[in-house]
Design a protein around this motif. Structure first.
Motif, PDB file in Angstrom:
ATOM      1  N   UNK A  84       0.851  -1.198   0.000  1.00 24.55           N
ATOM      2  CA  UNK A  84       0.000   0.000   0.000  1.00 24.55           C
ATOM      3  C   UNK A  84       0.875   1.232   0.000  1.00 24.55           C
ATOM      4  N   UNK A  85       0.483   2.211  -0.799  1.00 24.20           N
ATOM      5  CA  UNK A  85       1.219   3.479  -0.857  1.00 24.20           C
ATOM      6  C   UNK A  85       0.658   4.438   0.188  1.00 24.20           C
ATOM      7  N   UNK A  86       1.487   4.825   1.131  1.00 27.94           N
ATOM      8  CA  UNK A  86       1.045   5.759   2.171  1.00 27.94           C
ATOM      9  C   UNK A  86       1.362   7.197   1.794  1.00 27.94           C
ATOM     10  N   UNK A  87       2.412   7.396   1.031  1.00 27.08           N
ATOM     11  CA  UNK A  87       2.787   8.744   0.624  1.00 27.08           C
ATOM     12  C   UNK A  87       3.557   8.641  -0.685  1.00 27.08           C
ATOM     13  N   UNK A  88       3.295   9.539  -1.632  1.00 22.34           N
ATOM     14  CA  UNK A  88       4.019   9.542  -2.899  1.00 22.34           C
ATOM     15  C   UNK A  88       4.807  10.825  -3.036  1.00 22.34           C
ATOM     16  N   UNK A  89       5.793  10.783  -3.952  1.00 26.59           N
ATOM     17  CA  UNK A  89       6.650  11.934  -4.171  1.00 26.59           C
ATOM     18  C   UNK A  89       5.846  13.178  -4.529  1.00 26.59           C
ATOM     19  N   UNK A  90       6.115  14.247  -3.819  1.00 27.80           N
ATOM     20  CA  UNK A  90       5.464  15.517  -4.144  1.00 27.80           C
ATOM     21  C   UNK A  90       4.185  15.768  -3.389  1.00 27.80           C
ATOM     22  N   UNK A  91       3.612  14.721  -2.737  1.00 24.12           N
ATOM     23  CA  UNK A  91       2.365  14.954  -2.006  1.00 24.12           C
ATOM     24  C   UNK A  91       2.667  15.673  -0.701  1.00 24.12           C
ATOM     25  N   UNK A  92       1.715  16.456  -0.259  1.00 17.77           N
ATOM     26  CA  UNK A  92       1.877  17.230   0.967  1.00 17.77           C
ATOM     27  C   UNK A  92       1.036  16.605   2.066  1.00 17.77           C
ATOM     28  N   UNK A  93       1.674  16.257   3.139  1.00 19.75           N
ATOM     29  CA  UNK A  93       0.948  15.714   4.282  1.00 19.75           C
ATOM     30  C   UNK A  93       1.330  16.518   5.510  1.00 19.75           C
ATOM     31  N   UNK A  94       0.380  17.096   6.176  1.00 17.60           N
ATOM     32  CA  UNK A  94       0.665  17.779   7.419  1.00 17.60           C
ATOM     33  C   UNK A  94       0.023  16.995   8.560  1.00 17.60           C
ATOM     34  N   UNK A  95       0.164  17.520   9.727  1.00 10.13           N
ATOM     35  CA  UNK A  95      -0.282  16.776  10.903  1.00 10.13           C
ATOM     36  C   UNK A  95      -1.775  16.483  10.873  1.00 10.13           C
ATOM     37  N   UNK A  96      -2.570  17.414  10.313  1.00  8.52           N
ATOM     38  CA  UNK A  96      -4.011  17.227  10.330  1.00  8.52           C
ATOM     39  C   UNK A  96      -4.455  16.106   9.400  1.00  8.52           C
ATOM     40  N   UNK A  97      -3.580  15.711   8.471  1.00  6.85           N
ATOM     41  CA  UNK A  97      -3.936  14.658   7.532  1.00  6.85           C
ATOM     42  C   UNK A  97      -3.471  13.278   8.002  1.00  6.85           C
ATOM     43  N   UNK A  98      -2.752  13.202   9.109  1.00  9.61           N
ATOM     44  CA  UNK A  98      -2.271  11.912   9.597  1.00  9.61           C
ATOM     45  C   UNK A  98      -3.429  11.041  10.046  1.00  9.61           C
ATOM     46  N   UNK A  99      -3.307   9.762   9.738  1.00  5.88           N
ATOM     47  CA  UNK A  99      -4.375   8.855  10.132  1.00  5.88           C
ATOM     48  C   UNK A  99      -4.245   8.488  11.606  1.00  5.88           C
ATOM     49  N   UNK A 100      -5.417   8.136  12.161  1.00  2.00           N
ATOM     50  CA  UNK A 100      -5.426   7.735  13.551  1.00  2.00           C
ATOM     51  C   UNK A 100      -5.259   6.221  13.652  1.00  2.00           C
ATOM     52  N   UNK A 101      -5.027   5.769  14.856  1.00  2.00           N
ATOM     53  CA  UNK A 101      -4.723   4.362  15.072  1.00  2.00           C
ATOM     54  C   UNK A 101      -5.813   3.453  14.522  1.00  2.00           C
ATOM     55  N   UNK A 102      -7.081   3.782  14.811  1.00  2.00           N
ATOM     56  CA  UNK A 102      -8.192   2.947  14.350  1.00  2.00           C
ATOM     57  C   UNK A 102      -8.235   2.866  12.840  1.00  2.00           C
ATOM     58  N   UNK A 103      -7.993   3.987  12.156  1.00  2.00           N
ATOM     59  CA  UNK A 103      -8.010   3.995  10.689  1.00  2.00           C
ATOM     60  C   UNK A 103      -6.889   3.119  10.134  1.00  2.00           C
ATOM     61  N   UNK A 104      -5.734   3.198  10.751  1.00  2.00           N
ATOM     62  CA  UNK A 104      -4.612   2.385  10.270  1.00  2.00           C
ATOM     63  C   UNK A 104      -4.913   0.899  10.445  1.00  2.00           C
ATOM     64  N   UNK A 105      -5.492   0.533  11.593  1.00  2.00           N
ATOM     65  CA  UNK A 105      -5.799  -0.879  11.821  1.00  2.00           C
ATOM     66  C   UNK A 105      -6.855  -1.380  10.838  1.00  2.00           C
ATOM     67  N   UNK A 106      -7.814  -0.517  10.504  1.00  2.00           N
ATOM     68  CA  UNK A 106      -8.826  -0.907   9.513  1.00  2.00           C
ATOM     69  C   UNK A 106      -8.185  -1.076   8.141  1.00  2.00           C
ATOM     70  N   UNK A 107      -7.306  -0.115   7.807  1.00  2.00           N
ATOM     71  CA  UNK A 107      -6.619  -0.216   6.513  1.00  2.00           C
ATOM     72  C   UNK A 107      -5.852  -1.518   6.390  1.00  2.00           C
ATOM     73  N   UNK A 108      -5.245  -1.934   7.461  1.00  2.00           N
ATOM     74  CA  UNK A 108      -4.438  -3.159   7.410  1.00  2.00           C
ATOM     75  C   UNK A 108      -5.289  -4.420   7.434  1.00  2.00           C
ATOM     76  N   UNK A 109      -6.576  -4.273   7.681  1.00  2.00           N
ATOM     77  CA  UNK A 109      -7.449  -5.439   7.746  1.00  2.00           C
ATOM     78  C   UNK A 109      -7.420  -6.119   9.100  1.00  2.00           C
ATOM     79  N   UNK A 110      -6.833  -5.478  10.096  1.00  2.00           N
ATOM     80  CA  UNK A 110      -6.761  -6.078  11.424  1.00  2.00           C
ATOM     81  C   UNK A 110      -7.996  -5.769  12.266  1.00  2.00           C
ATOM     82  N   UNK A 111      -8.839  -4.860  11.780  1.00  2.00           N
ATOM     83  CA  UNK A 111     -10.005  -4.436  12.544  1.00  2.00           C
ATOM     84  C   UNK A 111     -11.081  -4.023  11.551  1.00  2.00           C
ATOM     85  N   UNK A 112     -12.340  -4.356  11.856  1.00  2.00           N
ATOM     86  CA  UNK A 112     -13.414  -3.927  10.961  1.00  2.00           C
ATOM     87  C   UNK A 112     -13.984  -2.601  11.462  1.00  2.00           C
ATOM     88  N   UNK A 113     -14.687  -1.949  10.567  1.00  2.00           N
ATOM     89  CA  UNK A 113     -15.272  -0.669  10.946  1.00  2.00           C
ATOM     90  C   UNK A 113     -16.333  -0.861  12.034  1.00  2.00           C
TER      91      UNK A 113
END
Length: 707
Positions: free
Chosen positions: A237-266
């Motif tokens: 999975x691509x979390x960040x690509x060259x040239x994209x801008x990510x600031x603190x407000x765009x960081x994912x939270x723990x629950x979102x990351x676990x869902x993305x990984x398939x370790x937790x359902x919504x």
């Protein structure tokens, strides 16, 4: 073609491409022997060729490549240094693999043995204990270091097949290969490891969660797993690509990351989160932040997240590509050419009627065919650098054979040219470079005596110039003496002794068949069969070649080529009942010419807003009978920075010209480069303006026809 044959052909295509990259990397490595990325690139190319070769039944290639790969594994681990001997042997190995790939060599010949023996000597000399320390311990960066080197961040979940050890693969070796691409951190997952009494020692129960920060793209990351991907559970999975801008407000939270990984359902996350109030509600309840400001902050967060998603998708779309066989592109261009011809016929047919609906359909079809033509020709455009890269090896090997020191410098490798033009340009450029190396650049001692650097330089450049591409080969060698050329041409009977030639015409003698100033014939040049072939090939491409030289300073050979050989924009003109097409890129403007008296007609010059412009009458050039109209049209063209008028009866208008080759009968007719089919199905001849101008210039009566 069977599936097996298709796979083998796909391997040949991929391996050929990898061998090209391998050659470029080795030549770059010669100048930057400490560049670890280049070393890794060489290793990866051979690793892929070896693995794919074994997979598709090319065992001889896999076995031979393994020998070279093993040495570069030691180079990667800094046990063997890069040396000229090692690069020479690796380049020989590259040639040998190519010969085996093309079926020209079985891999059991002398060259194979020479390479293997030479590599073993290098290993013995530099790494006598390499068996003990073949692989250095790697230091895995900490997670906090992610992002220091690359701007692409990937999340990788790698769960190898339990039988992976039986295939000879080492899953942890793949993790180490990933670390070579950038900063890597991983977590080893052991939840599937059974109790000791149930454990099969030949099975793999482990899996890895990996974060990789690298300047490479996903294809390069996926390439690491190319031999095990089909048998493993691999998620990248691509979390960040060259040239994209990510600031603190765009960081994912723990629950979102676990869902993305398939370790937790919504649902599970909502159930847990439902047991507590959202942060915004808690803040509002305690009166720290008004509810409206909480809603505003949530909207900002959502907007930033959406923007980030769009940017990532755009980057992924730009990086995607597919491989298409060249034959299919050629077929597509042929079909587009037929479509353009049909569209021209429809447009001409529509103009004969007053049916507005038919005219509208014809105009829509013309617009679409224009766009399709431009898109199709754009797909065929390739950077000329793909050809330039081949010449670095040529210059290296040939200068070594001749005992010369030569550096090849290239500029404009990104200049795009039609695929067919690039393919047919290869041989002429090879001839020109060989001549520059053999005849142009002097031996190091001679250069030093002439107060020049011992190392000669050949500069190869490409650039767009108007509607053409200008390619120049410039060397700082001895230059060409025009008087010697003239004397040699007289000696060989190419020109008459009393011939009165300008310096430029004397330089042009090098393109005469059989002409050579070489004292002796070598395996490089001297037979006088190279430069005339060069000129014929350039002429066949509708290009032009020009030579400039200064004695003791060097020589520059310039080649002007059309961007494409398939379809061009042309200007259709008529003389009598005959129609001709002029390439629109050479046309400046059209003016009228009132029928002149005999005195004015002999001058053949036109006063164009104060500038004297010579003109030629197309009717006379091709012997077309009939009376001239009282008012003729003059098409002002520009060739080689000179204006020339072409007098015709009528200018019909612009015409999309699908170029068709002329038959053998018309091959030697000066001033014609092809033919095209008009809208009414009749033919129009395409003019070769430079050739036409050259054919009507005053004949000096001194040179033979082929000069």
């Amino acid at each position: 073609m069977s599936v097996e044959s298709q796979n083998q052909q796909a391997f040949r295509d991929e391996a050929t491409e990898l061998l090209g990259e391998l050659e470029n990397s080795l030549l770059e490595l010669e100048h930057n022997p400490e560049d670890q990325e280049l070393i890794n690139r060489v290793f990866r190319a051979m690793h892929t060729i070896k693995g794919s070769g074994a997979m598709f039944g090319f065992e001889d290639i896999a076995t031979f490549t393994h020998e070279v790969e093993s040495v570069f594994e030691l180079v990667r681990n800094k046990l063997v240094p890069i040396s000229k001997r090692l690069l020479d042997l690796t380049l020989m190995a590259r040639d040998q693999i190519l010969a085996m790939l093309q079926g020209e060599d079985s891999g059991s010949g002398d060259q194979t043995q020479t390479v293997i023996t030479g590599l073993k000597e290098i290993v013995r000399l530099h790494a006598p204990e390499q068996e003990k320390t073949a692989v250095e311990e790697k230091t895995i960066p900490r997670a906090g270091e992610i992002g220091d080197e690359g701007t692409n961040v990937f999340r990788i979940r790698f769960k190898p097949d339990r039988r992976i050890f039986l295939t000879g693969s080492n899953p942890y070796g793949l993790i180490l290969d990933l670390a070579d691409l950038g900063h890597e951190s991983h977590v080893l997952l052991t939840e599937e490891v059974p109790l000791l009494q149930e454990l099969d020692p030949e099975s793999c129960y482990l899996s890895w969660d990996i974060l990789l920060s690298t300047p490479q793209n996903e294809d390069a990351v996926r390439e690491i797993f190319v031999f095990v991907e089909e048998d493993c559970d691999l998620q990248i999975s691509t979390l960040m690509t060259t040239g994209s801008d990510i600031d603190d407000s765009a960081h994912k939270r723990l629950g979102e990351i676990l869902i993305d990984r398939g370790d937790l359902t919504e649902d599970q996350l909502r159930q847990v989160l439902g047991q507590q109030k959202p942060l915004g509600a808690l803040l509002a309840e305690q009166g720290l932040v008004p509810p409206a400001k909480v809603r505003s902050a949530l909207k900002e967060q959502e907007q930033l997240r959406q923007k980030q998603t769009v940017v990532q998708q755009q980057k992924l779309d730009q990086g995607s590509s597919i491989r298409v066989p060249a034959e299919k592109l050629d077929s597509l261009v042929d079909l587009v050419g037929e479509l353009v011809t049909v569209q021209a016929r429809l447009s001409q047919f529509a103009t004969q009627f007053t049916d507005t609906a038919l005219v509208s359909i014809a105009e829509d079809l013309e617009r679409l065919s224009d766009e399709l033509r431009d898109s199709t020709l754009g797909v065929r455009m390739l950077p000329i650098g793909t050809t330039f890269n081949k010449f670095k090896r040529l210059v290296r090997d040939l200068s070594n054979d001749l005992g010369k020191e030569i550096e090849l410098v290239t500029h404009g490798a990104e200049t795009e040219l039609d695929k067919t033009v690039i393919e047919r340009l290869n041989d002429p450029l090879v001839h020109l470079l060989r001549n520059s190396i053999d005849h142009g650049i002097e031996l190091p001692d001679e250069r030093q005596a002439a107060d020049k650097p011992r190392t000669g330089t050949i500069v190869l450049t490409a650039e767009h110039s108007g509607g053409e591409v200008l390619i120049q080969i410039t060397d700082d060698g001895a230059g060409i003496d025009p008087t010697k050329l003239r004397a040699k041409a007289v000696e060989r009977g190419i020109i008459l002794p009393e011939a009165d030639l300008t310096e430029q015409e004397m330089l042009g003698l090098i393109f005469a068949p059989g002409f050579s100033t070489a004292v002796k014939v070598t395996n490089v040049s001297g037979r006088g069969v190279g430069m005339d072939v060069v000129k014929r090939n350039i002429d066949a491409l509708r290009g032009r070649i020009h030579v400039e030289s200064q004695i003791g300073r060097g020589t520059t050979i310039s080649i002007r080529l059309p961007l494409t050989l398939a379809i061009i924009d042309g200007l259709q003109v008529r003389v009598g009942s005959e129609f001709f097409i002029l390439p629109l890129t050479l046309v400046e403007e059209c003016v009228e010419l009132v029928n002149q008296n005999d005195q004015d007609e002999k001058k053949r010059f036109l006063n164009l807003r104060g500038e004297i412009v010579p003109y030629i009458r197309l009717r006379n050039c091709f012997g077309i009978s009939g009376r001239r109209p009282p008012i003729e049209q003059v098409v002002i063209t520009t060739t080689e920075d000179q204006r020339m008028g072409i007098v015709v009866d009528t200018v019909v208008g612009e015409h999309q010209t699908v170029i068709k080759s002329l038959g053998r009968v018309y091959r030697d007719v000066k001033g014609l480069s092809g033919a095209t089919v008009k809208g009414d199905g009749t033919l129009a001849l395409i003019l070769d303006i430079p050739g036409l101008v050259q054919s009507v210039q005053p004949d000096k009566g001194s040179m033979q026809k082929h000069v």
